[in-house]
Structures are given as C-alpha cells and as structure tokens.
Design an enzyme around this catalytic site. Sequence first.
Site, PDB file in Angstrom:
ATOM      1  CB  THR A  83      -1.838   9.763   8.691  1.00 40.53           C
ATOM      2  OG1 THR A  83      -2.254  10.118   7.377  1.00 40.53           O
ATOM      3  CG2 THR A  83      -2.152  10.868   9.670  1.00 40.53           C
ATOM      4  CB  SER A 127      -0.906   0.017   1.224  1.00 45.94           C
ATOM      5  OG  SER A 127      -1.670  -1.160   1.295  1.00 45.94           O
ATOM      6  CG  ASP A 148     -10.096   1.521  37.373  1.00 50.30           C
ATOM      7  OD1 ASP A 148      -9.785   1.638  38.556  1.00 50.30           O
ATOM      8  OD2 ASP A 148     -11.173   1.936  36.905  1.00 50.30           O
ATOM      9  CG  HIS A 154      -9.108   4.397  -1.256  1.00 46.55           C
ATOM     10  ND1 HIS A 154     -10.210   5.218  -1.214  1.00 46.55           N
ATOM     11  CD2 HIS A 154      -8.027   5.218  -1.207  1.00 46.55           C
ATOM     12  CE1 HIS A 154      -9.807   6.476  -1.139  1.00 46.55           C
ATOM     13  NE2 HIS A 154      -8.490   6.501  -1.150  1.00 46.55           N
ATOM     14  CE1 TYR A 189      -6.592  10.905  -1.308  1.00 51.88           C
ATOM     15  CE2 TYR A 189      -8.366   9.745  -0.188  1.00 51.88           C
ATOM     16  CZ  TYR A 189      -7.204   9.723  -0.940  1.00 51.88           C
ATOM     17  OH  TYR A 189      -6.661   8.529  -1.328  1.00 51.88           O
ATOM     18  CG  LEU A 231      -3.576  13.795   0.763  1.00 53.08           C
ATOM     19  CD1 LEU A 231      -3.496  12.673  -0.266  1.00 53.08           C
ATOM     20  CD2 LEU A 231      -4.908  14.507   0.659  1.00 53.08           C
TER      21      LEU A 231
HETATM   22  P1  FAD Z   1       2.538  -2.010   3.044  1.00 46.53           P
HETATM   23  O1  FAD Z   1       3.066  -0.770   2.492  1.00 46.53           O
HETATM   24  O2  FAD Z   1       1.539  -2.749   2.254  1.00 46.53           O
HETATM   25  O3  FAD Z   1       3.729  -2.928   3.453  1.00 46.53           O
HETATM   26  C1  FAD Z   1       3.550  -4.301   3.751  1.00 46.53           C
HETATM   27  C2  FAD Z   1       4.676  -5.047   3.108  1.00 46.53           C
HETATM   28  O4  FAD Z   1       4.636  -6.413   3.471  1.00 46.53           O
HETATM   29  C3  FAD Z   1       4.602  -5.002   1.598  1.00 46.53           C
HETATM   30  O5  FAD Z   1       5.714  -4.305   1.101  1.00 46.53           O
HETATM   31  C4  FAD Z   1       4.561  -6.452   1.186  1.00 46.53           C
HETATM   32  O6  FAD Z   1       5.294  -6.691   0.011  1.00 46.53           O
HETATM   33  C5  FAD Z   1       5.165  -7.136   2.401  1.00 46.53           C
HETATM   34  N1  FAD Z   1       4.757  -8.539   2.493  1.00 46.53           N
HETATM   35  C6  FAD Z   1       3.500  -9.023   2.442  1.00 46.53           C
HETATM   36  N2  FAD Z   1       3.512 -10.357   2.533  1.00 46.53           N
HETATM   37  C7  FAD Z   1       4.794 -10.739   2.648  1.00 46.53           C
HETATM   38  C8  FAD Z   1       5.443 -11.994   2.784  1.00 46.53           C
HETATM   39  N3  FAD Z   1       4.770 -13.154   2.822  1.00 46.53           N
HETATM   40  N4  FAD Z   1       6.773 -11.998   2.886  1.00 46.53           N
HETATM   41  C9  FAD Z   1       7.502 -10.852   2.868  1.00 46.53           C
HETATM   42  N5  FAD Z   1       6.938  -9.646   2.725  1.00 46.53           N
HETATM   43  C10 FAD Z   1       5.606  -9.582   2.637  1.00 46.53           C
HETATM   44  N6  FAD Z   1      -2.581   6.683   4.068  1.00 46.53           N
HETATM   45  C11 FAD Z   1      -2.362   7.946   4.467  1.00 46.53           C
HETATM   46  O7  FAD Z   1      -1.993   8.180   5.602  1.00 46.53           O
HETATM   47  N7  FAD Z   1      -2.557   9.001   3.632  1.00 46.53           N
HETATM   48  C12 FAD Z   1      -2.991   8.821   2.359  1.00 46.53           C
HETATM   49  O8  FAD Z   1      -3.151   9.773   1.604  1.00 46.53           O
HETATM   50  C13 FAD Z   1      -3.265   7.501   1.929  1.00 46.53           C
HETATM   51  N8  FAD Z   1      -3.755   7.304   0.708  1.00 46.53           N
HETATM   52  C14 FAD Z   1      -3.930   6.035   0.256  1.00 46.53           C
HETATM   53  C15 FAD Z   1      -4.369   5.843  -1.045  1.00 46.53           C
HETATM   54  C16 FAD Z   1      -4.506   4.577  -1.554  1.00 46.53           C
HETATM   55  C17 FAD Z   1      -4.966   4.381  -2.946  1.00 46.53           C
HETATM   56  C18 FAD Z   1      -4.228   3.464  -0.703  1.00 46.53           C
HETATM   57  C19 FAD Z   1      -4.369   2.077  -1.206  1.00 46.53           C
HETATM   58  C20 FAD Z   1      -3.822   3.651   0.605  1.00 46.53           C
HETATM   59  C21 FAD Z   1      -3.682   4.931   1.099  1.00 46.53           C
HETATM   60  N9  FAD Z   1      -3.277   5.158   2.410  1.00 46.53           N
HETATM   61  C22 FAD Z   1      -3.040   6.433   2.833  1.00 46.53           C
HETATM   62  C23 FAD Z   1      -3.078   4.045   3.358  1.00 46.53           C
HETATM   63  C24 FAD Z   1      -1.615   3.685   3.441  1.00 46.53           C
HETATM   64  O9  FAD Z   1      -1.089   3.577   2.180  1.00 46.53           O
HETATM   65  C25 FAD Z   1      -1.418   2.355   4.157  1.00 46.53           C
HETATM   66  O10 FAD Z   1      -2.210   2.298   5.307  1.00 46.53           O
HETATM   67  C26 FAD Z   1       0.053   2.168   4.562  1.00 46.53           C
HETATM   68  O11 FAD Z   1       0.875   2.401   3.458  1.00 46.53           O
HETATM   69  C27 FAD Z   1       0.283   0.764   5.095  1.00 46.53           C
HETATM   70  O12 FAD Z   1       1.654   0.587   5.313  1.00 46.53           O
HETATM   71  P2  FAD Z   1       2.227  -0.836   5.713  1.00 46.53           P
HETATM   72  O13 FAD Z   1       3.675  -0.695   5.863  1.00 46.53           O
HETATM   73  O14 FAD Z   1       1.434  -1.371   6.841  1.00 46.53           O
HETATM   74  O15 FAD Z   1       1.821  -1.774   4.501  1.00 46.53           O
END
Ligand code: FAD
Length: 683
Positions: free
Chosen positions: A358, A45, A543, A227, A259, A52
């Site tokens: 965020t 993601s 508590d 999304h 947004y 933003l």
């Molecule tokens: P990820 O970035 O998904 O990282 C997880 C990682 O785990 C991945 O790189 C994946 O490859 C790895 N992985 C998965 N399975 C395995 C495996 N078996 N072995 C090894 N590696 C693995 N948030 C905001 O705050 N502001 C925004 O404007 C915003 N806009 C968004 C717009 C879109 C279109 C989307 C989709 C999301 C948006 N978000 C936004 C949300 C935000 O992008 C995510 O909540 C955030 O990036 C999640 O980060 P993460 O590190 O948890 O997940």
Amino acid sequence: MQATADLVIIGAGIVGSSCVYHLARRGWKNMVVIDQGPLFQTGGSTSHAPGLVFQTNAAKTMCELAQYTVQLYSSLEWEGQPCFYPVGGIEVAYTPARWHDLHRKLGLARSWGLKGARLLTPAEVQAMIPILDPAVIHGGYYVPNDGIAKAVRAATALCRAAEAAGAAVCYGNTTVTGFETRGGKLYGVHTNQGTIATERVLLCAGIWGPKIGRLAGISVPLTPVQHQYAITAPIPQLAADREQEVVHPILRHQDASMYFRQMGDRYGIGNYRHEPLLVEPEAILPPEEAKVMPSVMKWTPEHFTAAARYTAELLPPLAQAELDYKINGMFSFTPDGNPLIGESEVAGLWVAEAVWVTHGGGVGRAVAELLDTGVCAWDLRELDLHRFHAHAHTKPYIRARGAQQYREVYDIIHPKQQMEQPRPLRVTPFHPRLVELGGVFFESAGWERAQWYESNRRLLEEVDVPERDEWAARYWSPIEGAEHHATRNGVALYDLSPFTKIRVEGPGALAYLNYLAANQVDVPVGKVVYTAMLNARGGIMCDLTITRLAPDVFLVLTGGGVGMHDLAWIRRNAPRDGSVTINDVTSSYCALGLWGPKARAVLQPVAEEDLSNAAFPYFTAQPITIGYVPALALRVSYVGELGWELYAPAEYGLQLWDTLWEAGRGHGIIAAGGGAFDALRLE
Ligand code: FAD
C-alpha cells in the site's frame, strides 16, 4: 556480477523495486539490485500479497504515501497488463462503535486530501458487492480509487524501467552474506556471487531485515508475523466474472479483523483474527530449502475457525466454498506498526523496511529523495529509523509490541490509547510521590508520566470544566482542566524528567550548533536559546532549547518522544574531526517544571540565589541550590506563566521534590500532569 556500484539495493520486492525506480528517475546510475530469490517472484512477502490498497490512515504521512502509491501503480503496466485495478474500497461497520469510527475516518480522509470518500448505506454496499448480506451491517465507508495492486507485476515494471534507463542491473539468486565496514562506514557487500565494492547500500529485505542488519551490526526492530490468507474455489454466483481480475470493491470487515477481495469467480480471504504467530528472522528457510516460498509457513486450520464463521455471515455464498489455496504468509511488524526509513549508524547503510504494498510507491519516492537530496517533501518523523529508544530494540520488546500491533491492526484505536504491556519500563525519581498523589499514568518513550492526579479532583469544586462527548472523554479527566487553571492562577510542579538532555561540547561545539540551529547560539554563557533545527530545504527537523553552560559546553533540551530522532539528527550532521562530543545525559538528571504566578514565592525561600527578574531574567540559566540540592535552573516556561525548569542529578530527586512541596504548601502548590501541560503550551 559487477565488482563496483554506486548503490546496492538488497531485495527486489516492491520496496527495493520502487526505490531503484525513483532513484533512476532522479538520474542515479550504476545501481545494483540483488535478491536471493528468482526475479521477480522472489519468494518474499511481495510474492504472495493479494495487493489490497486501502489508502485511509489515521497518520497523514501514511495516507499521503498511499495516495502517491495509487498514482504510481496506476501509471504502470507490464506486458500489456495493468499494475493497479481501481475498483474502490469499502470498510463495513458490523457494530455501532465501528459505524461511529467510520464517520471519524471520513473526516480524516477529507483532512488528508483523499478525494471522493463517502459513507454508504447497507443497501448501497450490497449494490457494489452483491454477495454481501446488508442485514448484518450498519453501513460502509467507501473510497472510490482504492483497489488492487498487482505487486509482483509492479515490482517487475519498476525494476525493468530502471534497467531500461541504463541506471541499474538486477541480479536474482544472489544472496548477501556480509558487509565490509571500517570505522563505522560501509565499503562493500559480500554475496555468494562475489563482493561488490560500494559506499552505499539500501536494505529492503522485508522479514529478513533484522538478520541482514545484524551482519552489519545494526538493529532493525521488526518481527516477522504469520498472517493467514486463503482463496476459495469458484463461487457459482460469480461465474460471469471468471475472466476478470477483480470487479467488486475490496472489502474490510474490521470488527472481525478480516479483509476480502474478489479474484475472478473466487474470493480471497485475509485473516488477522488469531493469536499472533511470530517467527524469528533466523528461522526463515533460505529459498533453496523452502518447499513453497521462503516467506510462507504451514497453514494452521485452528486459527481460521472464527474467520470462517464471520465470512459465512457477511458473504453467505462463500459459506460452502472449499479453500483451494491456504497460506500462513509472513510480513513485518515494528513496535509501533510504522515503517523504518533512514540511514543507519553505519554511514552509507540505509534502511527501508516494514513497508506494505500500500505504501511501497510512496516509500520508494521518499527514500530516493532522502538519498538524493538529504531531505524529503513528506514529514517522515513517524517512520524514522531512529525513533525508538534503546529498550525498543530489545528482542522481548520487539516481539511483545509487534504481536500487539498485529492484534490491533484493525481495532478502533483512540489517538490517546495507551499501550498496556510492557509497562512500567522507565520511572522517574519522583515516581513514589506521583503514585501517592493518585497519578494516572500515560506512557511515552518508555517513561511513566502522570497525565493527571486524582488528588486534584477536589479542585473541580472551584472550576467549571466543559464536558466532553464519550469519545473525546476517553483517556481524559476534567481534572486536567482544573490543573491547567491552578497553574495559571497559583503554582504547580510538573515532572519533566523524560525530557531528552543532550550535552554538546568541545572546541567545535559553538560553530556546529550555530550551523545546525536556525537561531544565533553564540550568546553569553547562561543564556537559553529557543530554536528550530532546519534541513537543507528549511524544513523543521527539531524544535528545542539550547543553553550555553560554558564557552564550549551546551545543553540541548528536547522532548522525550522526539528525543531519539533529534539526537540522531544532531549526531548525523556532526563534524567527524573530534572537535565536538555529543552525549545523551537524559538518565543522569531528573527535572521539574515549577510554574505559575506563585513560582518565585515558592522557590526563593529555599534557594540561596537572587531569583528576581533583574538577577534571573527570562531565557537565562544559573546553577542554584534548592535546599540541599545542587540544581541547574532555566527560566523557561511551557505554560505562559512565570517559572523555572529545574535539573538535578537524578539521585537527589525525592529530596528536590519534597523540598519544593514543603515550600509550596503555604501557596497551595499542586502536582500537575501531561494533560494540563499540553493544553497550556497550546494556549
Ligand atoms: P519482500 O517482498 O519480502 O522483499 C524482500 C526481498 O529481500 C525478498 O525478495 C528476499 O528474497 C530478499 N532477500 C532477503 N534476504 C536476502 C539476502 N540475504 N540476500 C539477497 N536478497 C535477500 N500489503 C498490502 O499493502 N496489501 C495487502 O493486501 C497485503 N496482503 C498481504 C498478505 C499476506 C499473506 C502477506 C504475507 C503480506 C501482505 N501484505 C500486504 C504485506 C506486503 O506483502 C509486504 O509488506 C510487502 O510485500 C513487503 O515488501 P518488501 O519489498 O519490503 O519485502
């Protein structure tokens, strides 16, 4: 790849990166970050988040996590490029209701220490975003240091800093395929590049979290949701900004669930205004099979129709623009919309899931504090991995609530607004009586709890309850005030069955509870101790009351909502030598609060035991009989008046209720609900 590590972090998105960075700053070494995708555009993601960062949040901790995140990203750069652009953030009001809500938001922002927030007139909004039509809005709410995070750049900078400190090594194109666990404890991680022996793993796998969690036998209650995000072709009115990352403040049009952000001479458009499109974690393609990015699904134009209309109305120059880039990206939604943080029931397996960009900086710091010291300076209760009851881990619940969180993401939510579905899930044995009395039900931890009873409306003739304004009067009735008054002056029955009831017993129970509780629990059998449970820094974790039922048997009673959190704390710290057994017996017992100055007059005639002050003092417990019902009575009161908590095996519930109701008739007994309960305990 190395064969051992002190910690393996799964996922090099913004969350995993932030965690490894903060642990490195705390001096941790020998850490490994692995990701199935290429570093650091991994295909998760984070790879397509427009970045933003709106910091304001109704929840204090979430707002503080965002404030720290802004500080962190602002301090980072990668290859001479900043990781954060503090262009400000504006939320516009399209409806009068939203305009009122923005006033409340300003109050929240000030309470949570967010500096510089203020309201703007439509003309002031337009001065900052010249392509916006001020005629369609009532005004805006502005936070000067909101802005745009460059999420992949930040993840790169954070991981590379940890590597540069000699604390970690990051491996891309490495997929986790399983775990080595024995006796509920973690010993290693299997990947397609080999096995790493380790006793600590941190799961930061975003939308893949549930799938990887299942490999270790743990539940990660979130659902991936699609999304929509699109980027326009160049807009002539923005030509002067072509070389800039972003100049205009970021913009939210929450009445349309949308947004916007500027991207040079283009605009990015985010759209929540469509039916939630849920995806099974198992159905997400692995990187090698995904055509674009694994966390992206095909664009569905039919879900963008309303969004296009709203965009044209608010930002007219975008009306004619083509969309050059269109995705249905995926990210995580939990049943209550909050992240999942904490150590799972597999010792050594930690989780940091469902986190937005965020909050990514703050969550990384919080997780590092927890891993390093066991405690965190922020109150993480609302993010606790263990906050959900068993029903909230079922697939239909996760999907239903995740979808609703998506629908409501920008809605005006009253603090007492009740979820509508799925209900009812848990009803107490008294439920038929509560319904007969006109109970108006709120939901808590799956339980249906009467907030007030319409049958008590007649009491309003005797009590003057102050009126409330429209907002404060929602999910409220003046009857709550009348029930409060009746409890103070007469006697009332409260259904307490949702209380969490935990039996702690065994030869080590006393020593263990005395270690965990702030107050002395080595008290005579039959004594009730009201106490906090503290963490190593003296912060309050729980508590609750502890009643000594026998020399080595204790009954721990805590609230329904916090029950799972408290139970997890009690379980997590327990000795593993078999000297202490911990059982959640909540569903085995119903409970009533019989409270008010006339409580003894009601109870004494139906109990065989002497209930006088001398025979049954405050903060003591005794088994008693109530008519035919064997019960445990605790002389405890939440309402500042005489009374007892009465516990009985659940199947006696109706008999218990009817006996007390009959006995109370001559004393004007009423049933009272959660509204009166909360007001009385505050008082
Ligand atoms: P990820 O970035 O998904 O990282 C997880 C990682 O785990 C991945 O790189 C994946 O490859 C790895 N992985 C998965 N399975 C395995 C495996 N078996 N072995 C090894 N590696 C693995 N948030 C905001 O705050 N502001 C925004 O404007 C915003 N806009 C968004 C717009 C879109 C279109 C989307 C989709 C999301 C948006 N978000 C936004 C949300 C935000 O992008 C995510 O909540 C955030 O990036 C999640 O980060 P993460 O590190 O948890 O997940």
